[in-house]
Write a protein that holds these residues in place. Sequence first.
Motif, PDB file in Angstrom:
ATOM      1  N   GLU A   1      66.165 113.966 -41.980  1.00  0.00           N
ATOM      2  CA  GLU A   1      67.389 114.603 -41.480  1.00  0.00           C
ATOM      3  C   GLU A   1      68.149 113.650 -40.578  1.00  0.00           C
TER       4      GLU A   1
ATOM      5  N   ARG B   1      72.302 111.957 -40.790  1.00  0.00           N
ATOM      6  CA  ARG B   1      73.198 110.935 -41.348  1.00  0.00           C
ATOM      7  C   ARG B   1      72.913 110.587 -42.804  1.00  0.00           C
TER       8      ARG B   1
ATOM      9  N   GLY C   1      73.806 117.402 -43.872  1.00  0.00           N
ATOM     10  CA  GLY C   1      74.669 118.272 -43.082  1.00  0.00           C
ATOM     11  C   GLY C   1      76.122 117.869 -43.156  1.00  0.00           C
ATOM     12  N   THR C   2      76.505 117.011 -42.222  1.00  0.00           N
ATOM     13  CA  THR C   2      77.913 116.632 -42.070  1.00  0.00           C
ATOM     14  C   THR C   2      78.536 116.126 -43.372  1.00  0.00           C
TER      15      THR C   2
END
Length: 116
Positions: free
Chosen positions: A69, A71, A92-93
């Motif tokens: 997890e 980047r 995520g992002t």
Amino acid sequence: MDAAHTAGAVFMADVDSVEAGIYAAGCGADIVSTTLAGYTVRDLEVPDTPDIDLVAALVHAAGIPVVAEGRYTRVTEVERAVALGAHAVVVGTAISDPVRLTARFAAALPPRQEFR
Ligand SMILES: CC(=O)N[C@H](C=O)[C@@H](O)[C@H](O)[C@H](O)COP(=O)(O)O
């Protein structure tokens, strides 16, 4: 933690290092995640890329499932983490921030030219 385990809870520890992962596993964590890698050293800029080396180190040392997890933006990074033994990968992002998504495509274009 024991009572929560008995009730069926699963604990995932967010860590920044292999030492923290080993410690978390010793404390009873069920899963360890590299969430905090790159975010905990004062005055060091957060890297652009994921800490895949930490995934590999935790897979060997922690003895519990490792979630990669932080980047992950490229399919190749996800593939590499899985190949090294990651149980799962959190993206995520890279898929949830429309501004960054758009900026990645815009960066691939040549500089804008006037057309008048
Ligand atoms: C450092 C920290 O607490 N990160 C948070 C964890 O819950 C989230 O802001 C991240 O979006 C998540 O870890 C996924 O990472 P990325 O958004 O880089 O794919």
